[in-house]
Scaffold this active site. Structure first.
Site, PDB file in Angstrom:
ATOM      1  N   CYS A 116      -8.036   9.511  35.375  1.00 33.83           N
ATOM      2  CA  CYS A 116      -9.391   9.236  35.017  1.00 33.83           C
ATOM      3  C   CYS A 116      -9.385   8.661  33.654  1.00 33.83           C
ATOM      4  O   CYS A 116     -10.306   8.259  32.878  1.00 33.83           O
ATOM      5  CB  CYS A 116     -10.288  10.355  35.060  1.00 33.83           C
ATOM      6  N   HIS A 256     -16.062   9.500  30.038  1.00 37.03           N
ATOM      7  CA  HIS A 256     -15.472   9.517  31.327  1.00 37.03           C
ATOM      8  C   HIS A 256     -16.718  10.254  32.071  1.00 37.03           C
ATOM      9  O   HIS A 256     -17.237  11.509  31.727  1.00 37.03           O
ATOM     10  CB  HIS A 256     -14.211   9.986  31.593  1.00 37.03           C
ATOM     11  N   ASN A 286     -18.027   9.782  40.129  1.00 42.36           N
ATOM     12  CA  ASN A 286     -16.808   9.960  39.335  1.00 42.36           C
ATOM     13  C   ASN A 286     -15.775   8.531  39.856  1.00 42.36           C
ATOM     14  O   ASN A 286     -15.397   8.638  41.013  1.00 42.36           O
ATOM     15  CB  ASN A 286     -15.789  11.242  39.247  1.00 42.36           C
TER      16      ASN A 286
END
Ligand code: UT7
Length: 332
Positions: A116, A256, A286
């Protein structure tokens, strides 16, 4: 001669059409729209459906659009970095496949795996090639087809992830605009909380690994949450302090998008009002390496030259970090 800065001079993103809603998920596993919205903040995520379509399709569309939007010929690109943990194949690199698909022939390219935080790691790497004077037009793409490694029988992970790609063009900019500072971290001992057990050289694919569902994301959510909420907030606050930035100075936090609660905690730690925080987790979930460019793309029309942005991420590895960017152009 002043320092050469790397500036983001264009941004584009691409998401597939199919929307996997919480309602549809609640028919697949024991979950509800209420639980997912309260605990994570996701209402729907995009899924790349169809046979023979890998992460390179996401990246190809984002990069093709970026070239068109910025009036750049594929021949001008001299480096492409693809941040991903869901490459089309173990090898060759998905970056190579994207270059081939969009006609980039005068570049070298490689994949970068930092989960990520992948976009931040790749952005800083691309910036370093520009700052050193070695390259002049660099594309950094964050692309992940997370649906390919998501177990749709596991309610603790399947609501979280979606598919997307986002890409930026980096070029040498004016002295006081562009990538201004970065703090990037890794702690490999975090591997035990978030990983993919099989399919690599440690545990090649076999009937047993398939039967044990070991080709899907393994995550100990609460442990990851505890690290993420502290690390992302700390590193964002640290880069502010190091650059003598107050909350008033900052135009946007670009976090993020893993969990709305982690995003909120980061914004609070920085002293930012909610209206200065880019959020689109509700619509995309996500998307791993794609979340940050996906946010920048959605908010591009609100960004003005000179705006001070703090990018921040936390992910598998563990990896985490923050990048301070001075936006280099006004809305076009
Ligand atoms: O981007 C890469 C880094 N990853 C992250 O940053 C993710 C970090 N972790 C998280 O965001 C959160 O930990 C999750 C969203 C994954 C989970 O939220 P949580 O508040 O930590 O839930 P939990 O794991 O503590 O589970 C609480 C309860 C459990 O039930 P019991 O044991 O209390 O009866 C779970 O079984 O919620 C249950 N649960 C669910 N219930 C309905 C777990 N998943 C679901 C679900 N629907 N989908």
């Amino acid at each position: 001669m002043g320092k050469i800065r790397a500036a983001i001079t264009g941004i584009n993103a691409w998401v597939p059409e199919y929307r996997l809603t919480n309602h549809e998920l609640s028919k697949m596993v024991d979950t509800s729209d209420e639980w997912i919205m309260q605990r994570v903040g996701i209402r729907e995520r995009r899924i790349l459906k169809g046979e023979g379509l890998g992460t390179s399709v996401l990246g190809e569309n984002a990069v093709r659009g970026l070239l068109e939007k910025t009036g750049t010929s594929p021949d001008e690109i001299d480096l492409l970095i693809c941040a991903t943990v869901t490459g089309d194949m173990m090898f060759p690199a998905t970056a190579n496949i994207i270059c081939d698909k969009v006609g980039i022939k005068n570049a070298f390219s490689f994949d970068l795996a930092a989960a990520c935080s992948g976009f931040l790691f790749a952005l800083q790497t691309g910036a370093a090639y520009i700052e050193s004077g070695q390259r002049r037009k660099v594309i950094v793409v964050g692309a992940d087809k997370m649906s390919s490694i998501t177990d749709y029988t596991d309610r603790t992970t399947c609501p979280l992830f979606g598919d997307a790609a986002g890409a930026v063009l980096l070029e040498p900019g004016e002295e006081d605009f562009g990538i201004m500072d970065h703090i990037l971290h890794v702690d490999g001992s975090g591997k035990k909380y978030l990983h993919l057990k099989a399919g690599g050289s440690l545990k090649p694919a076999s009937h047993e690994t398939v039967d044990a569902r070991e080709h899907f994301i393994y995550q100990e959510g609460q442990s990851v949450f505890k690290f993420a909420v502290v690390s992302m907030a700390d590193v964002a606050a640290e880069i502010m302090e190091r650059n003598n930035l107050t909350a008033d100075d900052i135009a946007w936090l670009v976090p993020h998008q893993a969990n709305l609660r982690i995003i909120d905690a980061t914004g609070r730690r920085m002293g930012l009002p909610p209206e200065k925080v880019m959020i689109n987790i509700e619509h995309f979930g996500n998307t791993t390496a794609a979340t940050i460019p996906l946010c920048l793309w959605e908010y591009e029309s609100k960004l003005k030259k000179g705006d001070k942005l703090i990018l921040a991420a936390f992910g598998g590895g563990f990896t985490w970090g923050s990048i301070y960017v001075k936006w280099a152009y006004d809305p076009k």
